[in-house]
Design a protein around this motif. Structure first.
Motif, PDB file in Angstrom:
ATOM      1  N   GLU A 453     104.883 -15.106  -9.143  1.00  0.00           N
ATOM      2  CA  GLU A 453     104.652 -15.248 -10.587  1.00  0.00           C
ATOM      3  C   GLU A 453     104.721 -16.700 -11.063  1.00  0.00           C
ATOM      4  O   GLU A 453     104.699 -16.964 -12.264  1.00  0.00           O
ATOM      5  N   GLY A 454     104.812 -17.639 -10.109  1.00  0.00           N
ATOM      6  CA  GLY A 454     104.769 -19.051 -10.454  1.00  0.00           C
ATOM      7  C   GLY A 454     106.106 -19.688 -10.756  1.00  0.00           C
ATOM      8  O   GLY A 454     106.162 -20.841 -11.204  1.00  0.00           O
ATOM      9  N   HIS A 455     107.233 -19.001 -10.495  1.00  0.00           N
ATOM     10  CA  HIS A 455     108.555 -19.524 -10.839  1.00  0.00           C
ATOM     11  C   HIS A 455     109.278 -20.206  -9.677  1.00  0.00           C
ATOM     12  O   HIS A 455     110.157 -21.045  -9.909  1.00  0.00           O
ATOM     13  N   ARG A 456     108.965 -19.844  -8.462  1.00  0.00           N
ATOM     14  CA  ARG A 456     109.763 -20.237  -7.307  1.00  0.00           C
ATOM     15  C   ARG A 456     109.898 -21.754  -7.169  1.00  0.00           C
ATOM     16  O   ARG A 456     110.994 -22.259  -6.926  1.00  0.00           O
ATOM     17  N   TRP A 457     108.800 -22.504  -7.308  1.00  0.00           N
ATOM     18  CA  TRP A 457     108.864 -23.955  -7.133  1.00  0.00           C
ATOM     19  C   TRP A 457     109.798 -24.573  -8.168  1.00  0.00           C
ATOM     20  O   TRP A 457     110.640 -25.414  -7.840  1.00  0.00           O
ATOM     21  N   PHE A 458     109.678 -24.165  -9.406  1.00  0.00           N
ATOM     22  CA  PHE A 458     110.539 -24.698 -10.458  1.00  0.00           C
ATOM     23  C   PHE A 458     111.999 -24.334 -10.208  1.00  0.00           C
ATOM     24  O   PHE A 458     112.896 -25.134 -10.485  1.00  0.00           O
ATOM     25  N   ASP A 459     112.244 -23.133  -9.684  1.00  0.00           N
ATOM     26  CA  ASP A 459     113.608 -22.735  -9.345  1.00  0.00           C
ATOM     27  C   ASP A 459     114.186 -23.654  -8.267  1.00  0.00           C
ATOM     28  O   ASP A 459     115.320 -24.133  -8.379  1.00  0.00           O
ATOM     29  N   LEU A 460     113.425 -23.885  -7.204  1.00  0.00           N
ATOM     30  CA  LEU A 460     113.911 -24.726  -6.110  1.00  0.00           C
ATOM     31  C   LEU A 460     114.237 -26.129  -6.591  1.00  0.00           C
ATOM     32  O   LEU A 460     115.241 -26.726  -6.184  1.00  0.00           O
ATOM     33  N   VAL A 461     113.398 -26.675  -7.451  1.00  0.00           N
ATOM     34  CA  VAL A 461     113.646 -28.011  -7.982  1.00  0.00           C
ATOM     35  C   VAL A 461     114.888 -28.011  -8.870  1.00  0.00           C
ATOM     36  O   VAL A 461     115.740 -28.894  -8.771  1.00  0.00           O
ATOM     37  N   ARG A 462     115.029 -26.998  -9.749  1.00  0.00           N
ATOM     38  CA  ARG A 462     116.175 -26.928 -10.643  1.00  0.00           C
ATOM     39  C   ARG A 462     117.483 -26.811  -9.874  1.00  0.00           C
ATOM     40  O   ARG A 462     118.495 -27.417 -10.227  1.00  0.00           O
ATOM     41  N   TRP A 463     117.477 -26.036  -8.799  1.00  0.00           N
ATOM     42  CA  TRP A 463     118.690 -25.846  -8.000  1.00  0.00           C
ATOM     43  C   TRP A 463     118.990 -27.028  -7.082  1.00  0.00           C
ATOM     44  O   TRP A 463     120.065 -27.082  -6.470  1.00  0.00           O
ATOM     45  N   GLY A 464     118.047 -27.947  -6.931  1.00  0.00           N
ATOM     46  CA  GLY A 464     118.220 -29.040  -5.987  1.00  0.00           C
ATOM     47  C   GLY A 464     117.945 -28.634  -4.556  1.00  0.00           C
ATOM     48  O   GLY A 464     118.282 -29.373  -3.606  1.00  0.00           O
ATOM     49  N   ASP A 465     117.335 -27.472  -4.361  1.00  0.00           N
ATOM     50  CA  ASP A 465     117.075 -26.950  -3.016  1.00  0.00           C
ATOM     51  C   ASP A 465     115.731 -27.389  -2.433  1.00  0.00           C
ATOM     52  O   ASP A 465     115.487 -27.207  -1.232  1.00  0.00           O
ATOM     53  N   ALA A 466     114.863 -27.939  -3.275  1.00  0.00           N
ATOM     54  CA  ALA A 466     113.500 -28.230  -2.824  1.00  0.00           C
ATOM     55  C   ALA A 466     113.441 -29.190  -1.633  1.00  0.00           C
ATOM     56  O   ALA A 466     112.671 -28.949  -0.692  1.00  0.00           O
ATOM     57  N   PRO A 467     114.204 -30.294  -1.618  1.00  0.00           N
ATOM     58  CA  PRO A 467     114.095 -31.205  -0.472  1.00  0.00           C
ATOM     59  C   PRO A 467     114.390 -30.554   0.874  1.00  0.00           C
ATOM     60  O   PRO A 467     113.775 -30.905   1.892  1.00  0.00           O
ATOM     61  N   THR A 468     115.307 -29.588   0.882  1.00  0.00           N
ATOM     62  CA  THR A 468     115.638 -28.901   2.137  1.00  0.00           C
ATOM     63  C   THR A 468     114.643 -27.787   2.446  1.00  0.00           C
ATOM     64  O   THR A 468     114.089 -27.727   3.559  1.00  0.00           O
ATOM     65  N   VAL A 469     114.401 -26.924   1.475  1.00  0.00           N
ATOM     66  CA  VAL A 469     113.542 -25.760   1.696  1.00  0.00           C
ATOM     67  C   VAL A 469     112.103 -26.173   1.975  1.00  0.00           C
ATOM     68  O   VAL A 469     111.403 -25.534   2.773  1.00  0.00           O
ATOM     69  N   LEU A 470     111.651 -27.243   1.330  1.00  0.00           N
ATOM     70  CA  LEU A 470     110.250 -27.651   1.447  1.00  0.00           C
ATOM     71  C   LEU A 470     110.047 -28.863   2.353  1.00  0.00           C
ATOM     72  O   LEU A 470     108.963 -29.456   2.373  1.00  0.00           O
ATOM     73  N   ALA A 471     111.067 -29.215   3.113  1.00  0.00           N
ATOM     74  CA  ALA A 471     110.974 -30.384   3.987  1.00  0.00           C
ATOM     75  C   ALA A 471     109.819 -30.273   4.976  1.00  0.00           C
ATOM     76  O   ALA A 471     109.100 -31.246   5.234  1.00  0.00           O
TER      77      ALA A 471
END
Length: 501
Positions: A453-471
């Motif tokens: 639904e288009g929320h996941r990327w924004f969630d990962l960035v908000r949580w600070g998880d994006a650098p690890t999950v999307l490495a």
């Protein structure tokens, strides 16, 4: 909104305002034209202006450059997909994090500013329109909350954006500078908080479905607070939206009993819908695609499988062919195993093809796992004028109640009885038992409940998880949390590119 009206007047005014012209052009008597100086003379014209502000809500799921498919592609749950590695430079480069100032689609910046321009113009004109004060106050409140929502999307996509609160002349555009993100957020909060009282508690969805209410405005505000880490304020606003977990809130919201029903094309403005984007089959064509006259939901066409063939009607769905964007990853497929929402979320064409029930042509990054929430059926194909592939009419949710439940649980620190009850209500709706509330449990539930639904990327960035999950995708910390400013917006202006881009 009512009859899915789309008004071109304001776009026409904007083009008249900024077009170059000769002395002879200036002397032409504009008979038959509604120019800015004489528009908004009555309530009907003011309503037309308001509808034009709402029109940019379609960015969620209309046109090729929509929010859902773009931000799905940048997450760990989806690949960009499509026909090949060059099928949409913006969506492909965002998915593999090679995105730059030349590949980022300009429309993610310019479309929302078009909505902001329309809101600003309406707000300037409204005080002099002869109409009831209460109606005028409601129109102004809707325009301000829409402006706030558009700014929220801009600031969380680009961070460093101009804050424009009045219509600008052509000469003023080139001297505009970016505002501090804190100032943009402050204006967003102000626009919403000062508008809530002038919005209705509920609307008659048969005539005004899609228009803002106090509940939808509070949901936006709660989300805005959450993204700034103002958790206590977020929890307070979202609690008013949510009411008793699993019950019916003061605004009439309640979880839809059957999760599958959320994706039925005809189930519009249901009890779970907090902020909904309207689409219809009104004869959209390639010439108007992505523009003011485009009414259709493009996500439906984008996520369908290419060259689909139904071989066994007893097992395979009757689908039109699509463009194969946003296929799910193997990792997400594994993550969803055993979840009651699996079939509503994932169409496993890999299994259907292996069993001989259906066939399709595997496209770029094909896994065989397609986004079923937005999968159109053959019966949904439009047969009127225009191009059928551009005229699917499924509405989409910008915010729905399960989302606000989980946001409130997060804002509560993922602890306590209420946070537990909110999490339990989302899981209980699909027949899942209770698990101890924690931030990890909420993260996992958002990933399952809101998949695609288009929320996941924004969630990962908000949580600070994006650098690890999307490495593994190439995500660079300190850079890819925001998008680059499009090159077109930088040319001849005072705007400055975002760091590292």
């Amino acid at each position: 909104m009512k009859n899915n009206i789309k008004i071109l007047a304001i776009a026409t005014l904007a083009s008249l305002t900024f077009a170059s012209c000769s002395t002879e052009d200036l002397e032409v008597d504009p008979k038959g034209l509604e120019v800015e100086s004489n528009y908004y003379q009555n309530e009907a014209e003011a309503f037309s202006g308001l509808v034009s502000v709402y029109d940019l809500m379609r960015k969620n799921s209309g046109g090729f450059e929509n929010m859902i498919t773009m931000f799905n592609a940048g997450s760990d749950d989806h690949y960009a997909g499509g026909g090949n590695s060059s099928d949409g430079a913006g969506i492909q480069s965002f998915s593999n994090y090679t995105i730059n100032t030349n590949t980022v689609p300009d429309s993610y910046f310019s479309d929302y500013y078009r909505g902001i321009y329309r809101a600003n113009l309406l707000l300037v004109k409204l005080p002099n329109v002869p109409m009831p004060d209460a109606t005028k106050a409601r129109y102004a409140a809707e325009a301000r909350v829409l402006r706030a929502f558009y700014y929220f999307n801009l600031v969380r996509m680009f961070k460093n954006v101009p804050l424009i609160l009045e219509p600008l002349s052509a000469s003023q555009f080139y001297s505009v500078t970016q505002a501090a993100p804190a100032d943009v957020y402050a204006q967003i909060e102000l626009d919403i908080t000062e508008s809530i009282a002038n919005l209705p508690v509920t609307v008659n969805v048969s005539s005004d479905g899609g228009r803002l209410t106090q509940g939808s405005a509070r949901a936006i505000l709660g989300k805005v607070y959450l993204y700034q880490g103002k958790n206590s304020q977020a929890a307070a606003e979202l609690a008013q939206v949510n009411g008793t977990p699993g019950g019916t809130s003061q605004y009439g919201y309640s979880l839809v009993a059957n999760f599958n029903d959320l994706w039925n094309f005809s189930n519009r403005f249901n009890s779970e819908s907090v902020l909904e984007v309207s689409h219809s089959a009104q004869g959209s064509s390639w010439g108007t695609w992505g523009g003011n006259q485009d009414e259709g939901n493009t996500v439906n066409q984008m996520v369908g499988p290419r060259s689909y063939v139904r071989l066994n009607p007893a097992f395979a769905p009757d689908l039109p062919s699509g463009w194969s964007f946003n296929v799910f990853t193997e990792d997400f497929y594994t993550f969803m195993q055993g979840d009651p929402r699996f079939n509503a979320t994932i169409l496993d064409l890999k299994a259907l093809k292996q069993a001989g029930h259906a066939d399709y042509i595997g496209a770029y990054q094909d896994t065989g796992y397609f986004l079923n929430k937005f999968m159109p059926k053959q019966s949904d194909v439009y047969s009127g004028p225009g191009d059928a592939v551009l005229n699917f009419k499924q509405n989409t949710y910008a915010i729905r109640l399960a989302d606000t439940y989980l946001m409130e649980a997060e804002a509560l620190g993922a602890t306590g009885a209420r946070a537990q009850a909110l999490l339990d209500a989302v899981r209980g709706r699909v027949g899942l038992g209770s698990v101890p509330v924690s931030l990890t449990a909420i993260k996992n539930e958002r990933r399952r409940e809101l998949a695609g639904e288009g929320h996941r990327w924004f969630d990962l960035v908000r949580w600070g998880d994006a650098p690890t999950v999307l490495a593994s995708r190439g995500f660079v910390a300190g850079k890819n949390e925001i998008l680059p400013i499009p090159a077109r917006e930088l040319e001849g202006t005072q705007l400055v590119q975002n760091p590292i881009y």
